[in-house]
Design a protein around this motif. Structure first.
Motif, PDB file in Angstrom:
ATOM      1  N   VAL A 104       0.852  -1.193   0.000  1.00 27.62           N
ATOM      2  CA  VAL A 104       0.000   0.000   0.000  1.00 27.62           C
ATOM      3  C   VAL A 104       0.882   1.235   0.000  1.00 27.62           C
ATOM      4  O   VAL A 104       2.029   1.208   0.467  1.00 27.62           O
ATOM      5  CB  VAL A 104      -0.959   0.027   1.217  1.00 27.62           C
ATOM      6  N   ASP A 105       0.360   2.317  -0.546  1.00 26.92           N
ATOM      7  CA  ASP A 105       1.097   3.569  -0.657  1.00 26.92           C
ATOM      8  C   ASP A 105       1.057   4.308   0.679  1.00 26.92           C
ATOM      9  O   ASP A 105      -0.021   4.553   1.226  1.00 26.92           O
ATOM     10  CB  ASP A 105       0.458   4.430  -1.752  1.00 26.92           C
ATOM     11  N   VAL A 106       2.230   4.660   1.213  1.00 25.81           N
ATOM     12  CA  VAL A 106       2.279   5.409   2.474  1.00 25.81           C
ATOM     13  C   VAL A 106       2.836   6.811   2.250  1.00 25.81           C
ATOM     14  O   VAL A 106       3.309   7.456   3.182  1.00 25.81           O
ATOM     15  CB  VAL A 106       3.107   4.654   3.536  1.00 25.81           C
ATOM     16  N   GLY A 109       6.577   6.034  -0.134  1.00 22.04           N
ATOM     17  CA  GLY A 109       6.993   4.692  -0.526  1.00 22.04           C
ATOM     18  C   GLY A 109       5.862   3.697  -0.373  1.00 22.04           C
ATOM     19  O   GLY A 109       4.690   4.068  -0.234  1.00 22.04           O
ATOM     20  N   LYS A 110       6.214   2.423  -0.426  1.00 27.05           N
ATOM     21  CA  LYS A 110       5.238   1.340  -0.297  1.00 27.05           C
ATOM     22  C   LYS A 110       5.566   0.508   0.945  1.00 27.05           C
ATOM     23  O   LYS A 110       6.732   0.334   1.300  1.00 27.05           O
ATOM     24  CB  LYS A 110       5.295   0.426  -1.527  1.00 27.05           C
ATOM     25  N   LYS A 111       4.521   0.012   1.570  1.00 28.12           N
ATOM     26  CA  LYS A 111       4.681  -0.849   2.746  1.00 28.12           C
ATOM     27  C   LYS A 111       3.661  -1.977   2.670  1.00 28.12           C
ATOM     28  O   LYS A 111       2.649  -1.888   1.969  1.00 28.12           O
ATOM     29  CB  LYS A 111       4.429  -0.060   4.030  1.00 28.12           C
ATOM     30  N   GLY A 159      -6.136  -7.673   9.165  1.00 30.40           N
ATOM     31  CA  GLY A 159      -5.978  -6.226   9.070  1.00 30.40           C
ATOM     32  C   GLY A 159      -6.690  -5.457  10.178  1.00 30.40           C
ATOM     33  O   GLY A 159      -6.893  -5.984  11.278  1.00 30.40           O
ATOM     34  N   PRO A 160      -7.034  -4.215   9.901  1.00 31.51           N
ATOM     35  CA  PRO A 160      -7.009  -3.518   8.613  1.00 31.51           C
ATOM     36  C   PRO A 160      -5.605  -3.100   8.185  1.00 31.51           C
ATOM     37  O   PRO A 160      -4.667  -3.121   8.974  1.00 31.51           O
ATOM     38  CB  PRO A 160      -7.885  -2.277   8.881  1.00 31.51           C
ATOM     39  N   CYS A 161      -5.504  -2.708   6.915  1.00 35.44           N
ATOM     40  CA  CYS A 161      -4.229  -2.244   6.386  1.00 35.44           C
ATOM     41  C   CYS A 161      -3.830  -0.948   7.074  1.00 35.44           C
ATOM     42  O   CYS A 161      -4.668  -0.221   7.620  1.00 35.44           O
ATOM     43  CB  CYS A 161      -4.337  -2.008   4.882  1.00 35.44           C
ATOM     44  N   VAL A 162      -2.541  -0.633   7.023  1.00 34.71           N
ATOM     45  CA  VAL A 162      -2.035   0.539   7.735  1.00 34.71           C
ATOM     46  C   VAL A 162      -2.636   1.834   7.201  1.00 34.71           C
ATOM     47  O   VAL A 162      -2.857   2.785   7.974  1.00 34.71           O
ATOM     48  CB  VAL A 162      -0.495   0.589   7.670  1.00 34.71           C
ATOM     49  N   ASP A 163      -2.913   1.908   5.900  1.00 31.86           N
ATOM     50  CA  ASP A 163      -3.514   3.132   5.366  1.00 31.86           C
ATOM     51  C   ASP A 163      -4.947   3.293   5.853  1.00 31.86           C
ATOM     52  O   ASP A 163      -5.399   4.409   6.150  1.00 31.86           O
ATOM     53  CB  ASP A 163      -3.435   3.162   3.840  1.00 31.86           C
TER      54      ASP A 163
END
Length: 300
Positions: A104-106, A109-111, A159-163
């Motif tokens: 995912v886009d942070v 960058g990507k994580k 999850g949820p995802c970090v974003d």
């Protein structure tokens, strides 16, 4: 906890106590007659000598909508404040490796969407620790009148995802947000540290407005946590201050509200494990984090 007084306290002589009892008994009838005579003349009768004063009645707390008692309207109330608690990871993430490994886009960058988190050598998961701590913290903050939201409550498969975790705090317009974690470093590395966002202005991330208030939140949380638990500052990160700044965490980069992470201890160090796996100690940890958040909200 009750306190019965020091064991070395000397008992009073029986003779003195008896004499006082006889004297008091002899005076009561006279005092009562005088009081009754006065009460017929005045609106506020004096109490007879030796009579106990009635305990003052405490004012009733104003009723909240729905009939529940509202928290005190004094300076300690967090009414109108919103706090978002993010229990790190998810106990079932290991069953959904494809989903949590998605990038995912942070902003800069990507994580990975999420990770499984760490665990003690005996198998106590970080995700179990963080969710339990989140429940304890939520209860304490709600008692102070705050509105509390969790990014998840053990009700998701992963999850949820970090974003998404960041968006939950943003959408709630949180006055403060905190992500709860425990570290997985080497044996001998012990203590806690608080992670604050550094300046990031890239892609969808712009932490510049929250860097300063997040630093204040982090300082208050670290102070409250240290005071309540006695846990030392990390001996392997933060140069002994317990404070770390990072720009690679999506949950911080994408936040638009004051937010910090707390790594409550090291799940691979035997000294920290003894604390992290203790329910009474986790209550102290929740109390300390709560004290820090309350202090920040009262100043903001």
């Amino acid at each position: 906890m009750s306190y019965e007084g020091p064991e070395s306290e000397a008992a009073r002589p029986r003779r003195t106590r008896r004499a006082l009892t006889i004297t008091s008994a002899a005076l009561v009838p006279v005092a009562l007659l005088g009081w009754l005579a006065y009460s017929a003349l005045g609106d506020e009768p004096r109490r007879p000598a030796g009579a106990a004063s009635p305990a003052p009645s405490a004012p009733a707390a104003p009723a909240a909508p729905g009939g529940k008692a509202s928290p005190s309207a004094g300076g300690d109330s967090l009414a109108g404040k919103v706090v978002v608690i993010d229990p790190g990871h998810n106990e079932d993430n290991f069953r959904h490796t494809a989903e949590i490994n998605r990038q995912v886009d942070v902003g800069n960058g990507k994580k990975e969407c999420d990770t499984t988190g760490t665990s003690t050598d005996a198998g106590y998961p970080e995700a179990t620790f963080t969710l339990d701590l989140a429940h304890r913290l939520r209860t304490l903050l709600e008692k102070r009148g705050a509105t509390v939201k969790l990014t998840h409550d053990g009700d998701r498969a992963w999850g949820p995802c970090v974003d998404e975790r960041a968006r939950i705090g943003n959408k709630a317009h949180a006055d403060a947000a905190i992500s709860l974690h425990a570290d997985g470093s080497a044996q001998g590395n012990r203590g806690f540290h608080v992670i604050m966002p550094g300046p990031v202005h890239a892609g969808a991330a712009d932490t510049r407005p929250i860097v300063a208030p997040s630093a204040k939140l982090g300082e208050r949380v670290a102070g409250g946590y240290r005071h309540a638990t006695g846990e030392p500052f990390s001996n392997y990160l933060g140069d002994g201050t317990g404070m770390v700044t990072r720009t690679d965490l999506g949950g911080l980069n994408l936040s638009t509200v004051p937010k910090v992470f707390i790594e409550c201890g090291n799940m691979r160090d035997t000294s920290d494990v003894a604390l992290l796996t203790s329910g009474p100690w986790r209550q102290k940890a929740a109390q300390g984090i709560s004290e820090g958040i309350v202090s920040f909200l009262h100043e903001s």
